[in-house]
Scaffold this active site. Structure first.
Site, PDB file in Angstrom:
ATOM      1  N   ASP A 101       1.490  -4.939   2.212  1.00 17.86           N
ATOM      2  CA  ASP A 101       0.086  -4.929   1.811  1.00 17.86           C
ATOM      3  C   ASP A 101      -0.563  -6.284   2.128  1.00 17.86           C
ATOM      4  OD1 ASP A 101       0.502  -2.417   0.813  1.00 17.86           O
ATOM      5  OD2 ASP A 101       0.784  -3.095  -1.256  1.00 17.86           O
TER       6      ASP A 101
HETATM    7  N1  URA Z   1       5.392  -2.035  -2.153  1.00 21.02           N
HETATM    8  C1  URA Z   1       4.086  -2.332  -2.363  1.00 21.02           C
HETATM    9  O1  URA Z   1       3.474  -1.856  -3.316  1.00 21.02           O
HETATM   10  N2  URA Z   1       3.471  -3.161  -1.501  1.00 21.02           N
HETATM   11  C2  URA Z   1       4.103  -3.749  -0.445  1.00 21.02           C
HETATM   12  O2  URA Z   1       3.481  -4.516   0.294  1.00 21.02           O
HETATM   13  C3  URA Z   1       5.454  -3.438  -0.234  1.00 21.02           C
HETATM   14  C4  URA Z   1       6.075  -2.583  -1.112  1.00 21.02           C
END
Ligand code: URA
Length: 233
Positions: A101
Site C-alpha cells: 500500500d
Molecule cells: N497488507 C496490507 O494491508 N497492506 C500492505 O501493504 C501489505 C499487506
C-alpha cells in the site's frame, strides 16, 4: 551480442548514449579501446566503461526499502511510483513484485524478470511474508487465536491461518506472518478484530530479509545467495 546492446542491457545508458561513450573512447574490451558499437562481445569478455568493469546481467533484481507515499506501480499519471526512485535508463525495464500500500514501508522486490515474479507470486507458491505492525489499540490472545484459525470476514473473504506475535512490552506492536497477498490484507484482518493498523513495514519475503542498512527510499541489488535461496522455495 553487439557491444552497444551489451552496454545498454547493463544499463550504462540508452543505445545512443552508449554509442557516444564508445565514440569518446571510454569503453574498453579486454583492455583494448573499442571504436565499433557493432563489435561482437560475449559474457567471457572483460568490458570496462570509464575505467569501471561492466557486469553483464540477464536480469536485474533489487531490494528496495519502500518509503511511505509512493504507489507500487510502474507508471501513474498523477502519483509518484516506486520506480521513480530508479534512474531512467534502468527503470523502463523494471516492475515491482507484488504490491504494498501507499502508506506501507519496507521490503519490495523490483525486477525485470517476469518468470521470477510469476514464480514468487503464484498462490501455489505460499511464500511467507513477515510484517511489523502498530495498531491504535492493544492486541490480545483472542486476536492471535482468530488469526491462527483463519479469519472469515462478514463479506465472506477468507484469510488463511496467520501467525501473530504480539510484543510483550507493547501490546500495540506485533509481527505478523501471512502466506497470501490479498488486497489490504493485514489492515482488513485487524479491522475485523476492531483495530486499526497505523504503521506497517514488510520485513521479509520468504528467505529474503530487508537489509536494515538501507534507509527508506534506498535500494541495492540482491546478492547471489539471496537470489538463489528465493528460487529454491
Ligand atoms: N497488507 C496490507 O494491508 N497492506 C500492505 O501493504 C501489505 C499487506
Amino acid at each position: 551480442m553487439r557491444l552497444d546492446k551489451y552496454l545498454a542491457d547493463a544499463c550504462i545508458g540508452s543505445r545512443s548514449q552508449v554509442k557516444q561513450l564508445i565514440k569518446k573512447g571510454l569503453v574498453r574490451v579486454n583492455g583494448n579501446r573499442a571504436s565499433d558499437p557493432s563489435m561482437a562481445v560475449n559474457d567471457h569478455d572483460t568490458v570496462e566503461c570509464n575505467g569501471s568493469p561492466v557486469m553483464y546481467r540477464d536480469h536485474f533484481y533489487f531490494m528496495l526499502n519502500k518509503p511511505e507515499g509512493l504507489i507500487t506501480a510502474t507508471e501513474d499519471g498523477t502519483q509518484k511510483t516506486v520506480l521513480d526512485l530508479f534512474p531512467d535508463n534502468i527503470r523502463r525495464k523494471l516492475f515491482p513484485v507484488g504490491r504494498l500500500d501507499k502508506d506501507t514501508v519496507g521490503l519490495l522486490l523490483i525486477t525485470d524478470d517476469g518468470a521470477f515474479c510469476h514464480e514468487l507470486m503464484a498462490p501455489s507458491h505460499h511464500v511467507d511474508k513477515r510484517y511489523l505492525l502498530h495498531t491504535d489499540k492493544p492486541m490480545d490472545e483472542e486476536d492471535v487465536k482468530a488469526f491462527g484459525e483463519g479469519l472469515v470476514l462478514s463479506d465472506g473473504t477468507a484469510f488463511k491461518s496467520a501467525l501473530l506475535e504480539i510484543d510483550a512490552e507493547d501490546l500495540c506492536k506485533a509481527v505478523i506472518t501471512i502466506s497470501e497477498g490479498k488486497y489490504h490484507q493485514i489492515k482488513r484482518m485487524l479491522l475485523a478484530r476492531g483495530k486499526e493498523v497505523i504503521y506497517l513495514k514488510r520485513l521479509s519475503v520468504g528467505s529474503l530479509k530487508l537489509d536494515e542498512s538501507l534507509k527508506e527510499g534506498e535500494y541495492r541489488e540482491l546478492h547471489e545467495d539471496e537470489l538463489r535461496n528465493l528460487h529454491k522455495k
